[in-house]
Write a protein that holds these residues in place. Structure first.
Motif, short mmCIF file in Angstrom:
data_model
loop_
_atom_site.label_atom_id
_atom_site.label_comp_id
_atom_site.label_asym_id
_atom_site.label_seq_id
_atom_site.Cartn_x
_atom_site.Cartn_y
_atom_site.Cartn_z
N ASP A 40 0.76 -1.28 0.14
CA ASP A 40 -0.18 -0.11 -0.04
C ASP A 40 0.87 1.33 0.11
O ASP A 40 0.43 2.35 0.60
N ARG B 194 -1.10 -4.77 -7.25
CA ARG B 194 -2.58 -4.49 -7.04
C ARG B 194 -2.69 -2.77 -6.51
O ARG B 194 -1.73 -2.52 -5.72
N HIS C 32 -4.86 0.41 -5.28
CA HIS C 32 -5.74 0.58 -4.39
C HIS C 32 -6.01 2.13 -4.38
O HIS C 32 -5.23 3.06 -3.95
N ASP D 41 -10.28 -2.01 -6.13
CA ASP D 41 -9.02 -2.40 -6.29
C ASP D 41 -8.91 -3.23 -7.74
O ASP D 41 -9.86 -4.02 -8.05
#
Length: 264
Positions: free
Chosen positions: A181, A207, A209, A217
Motif C-alpha cells: 500500500d 494491486r 488501491h 481495487d
C-alpha cells in the motif's frame, strides 16, 4: 516499424575507456582475443555472437538490452554510477529499463514536470534524453537522494488528496522494495493512463488501491508497467476536505478492530 538502433560498438568503447582499460586488458578479462574485441568495438563484426554480447554485458553488470539499445554516453553521471553498481535489473529481471535524466549546471538532477499534454509522448520518451530536455524542469532544495519527477493527477479516486493535484515522486529502482500500500505514480504502457494509487506487489502483478472507497481495487500485470514513482508530496491550490463525522466514526471503528485483532 522503424529498425531498432544498436549502440554496441559505441557502448563497448565508452565503457572500456571509462575504466581506462586497453583493448588488450579488456580482451583478456573477457576471454577474447584483442582482434575479436577490436572487431566488435570498431563495428567490423556486424552480428556478434550472442554469447559474446552476454559476456560483455555481464562483465559490465548491465542487461544485454541496455548494452545494445541505450546510448550510455548520453546518460547522466549518477545513472552511470547506478548501472556500474549493478542496479540495471528491475524486479525479476524481466522488466529492464534505463531512466535518462537531465542535470542543472551544478550537476544536480533536475525535477522534470510531465504536463497533461506530454503524457502520451512520455511512454515513448522516458529513456530519451532529448525528449526530457524539452520538458519543463525545476529544482527543489533539500530533497533526499534519488531521481524526482512531478506528475499531474486527474479524478477523485485518491481523495482526500484534491483532484488535479501535482504529485512529486521519487523513482523506484527496485519494485520489490515497495512496502504494501505504498502511494505511487504508476506509468502504464499502451493506451493506459498514469495512475496514482496505493501499490502492493503481488505474485500476479501490482494491486492498485484507491483511497476513495467508491473505487475498487484492480491488478495490472508487471509487463504492463513502465515505471513506478514513490509518492513524496503533493502540490495543490485546494485544501484537502476535513473528515466528515461519519468518516471519523469509521476510522475509530477500524482502530478498535485492529486492537482487537492484536489482542487475540
Amino acid at each position: 516499424m522503424e529498425a531498432q538502433e544498436i549502440f554496441l560498438k559505441e557502448n563497448l568503447r565508452f565503457l572500456r575507456e571509462r575504466r581506462k582499460m586497453t583493448q588488450q586488458a579488456l580482451a583478456e578479462d573477457l576471454g577474447f582475443s584483442r582482434v575479436k574485441l577490436n572487431a566488435i568495438e570498431s563495428g567490423k563484426t556486424a552480428n556478434p555472437v550472442l554469447e559474446d554480447v552476454v559476456g560483455i554485458a555481464k562483465y559490465f553488470k548491465l542487461a544485454a538490452d541496455t548494452l545494445l539499445t541505450v546510448k550510455l554516453s548520453k546518460l547522466g553521471e549518477l545513472k552511470l554510477r547506478e548501472l556500474e553498481s549493478g542496479s540495471d535489473v528491475y524486479l525479476t529481471g524481466k522488466n529492464i529499463r534505463v531512466l535518462a535524466i537531465t542535470v542543472a549546471p551544478d550537476q544536480k538532477e533536475n525535477v522534470e514536470y510531465i504536463p497533461v499534454k506530454a503524457k502520451a509522448g512520455y511512454r515513448a520518451g522516458f529513456a530519451d534524453p532529448q525528449y526530457l530536455a524539452e520538458l519543463p524542469k525545476f529544482n527543489i532544495p533539500n530533497l533526499p537522494s534519488g531521481t524526482f519527477r512531478m506528475f499531474p493527477t486527474i479524478g477523485d479516486s485518491m481523495l482526500p488528496v484534491p483532484e488535479e493535484s501535482q504529485i512529486l515522486a521519487r523513482y523506484v529502482q527496485d519494485w520489490k522494495s515497495l512496502k504494501p500500500d505504498t502511494l505511487c505514480i504508476v506509468i502504464l504502457k499502451a493506451d493506459q493512463d498514469f495512475v496514482f494509487k496505493q501499490v502492493t506487489i503481488q505474485q500476479d502483478g501490482l494491486r492498485l488501491h484507491s483511497m476513495n472507497r467508491l473505487y475498487e481495487d484492480y491488478v495490472v500485470a508487471f509487463s504492463d508497467v513502465l515505471e513506478i514513482w514513490e509518492y513524496y508530496s503533493f502540490h495543490s491550490r485546494q485544501l484537502p476536505e476535513a473528515l466528515s463525522d461519519l468518516a471519523v466514526v469509521i476510522r475509530e471503528i477500524r482502530k478498535l478492530e485492529e486492537r482487537m485483532v492484536l489482542n487475540l
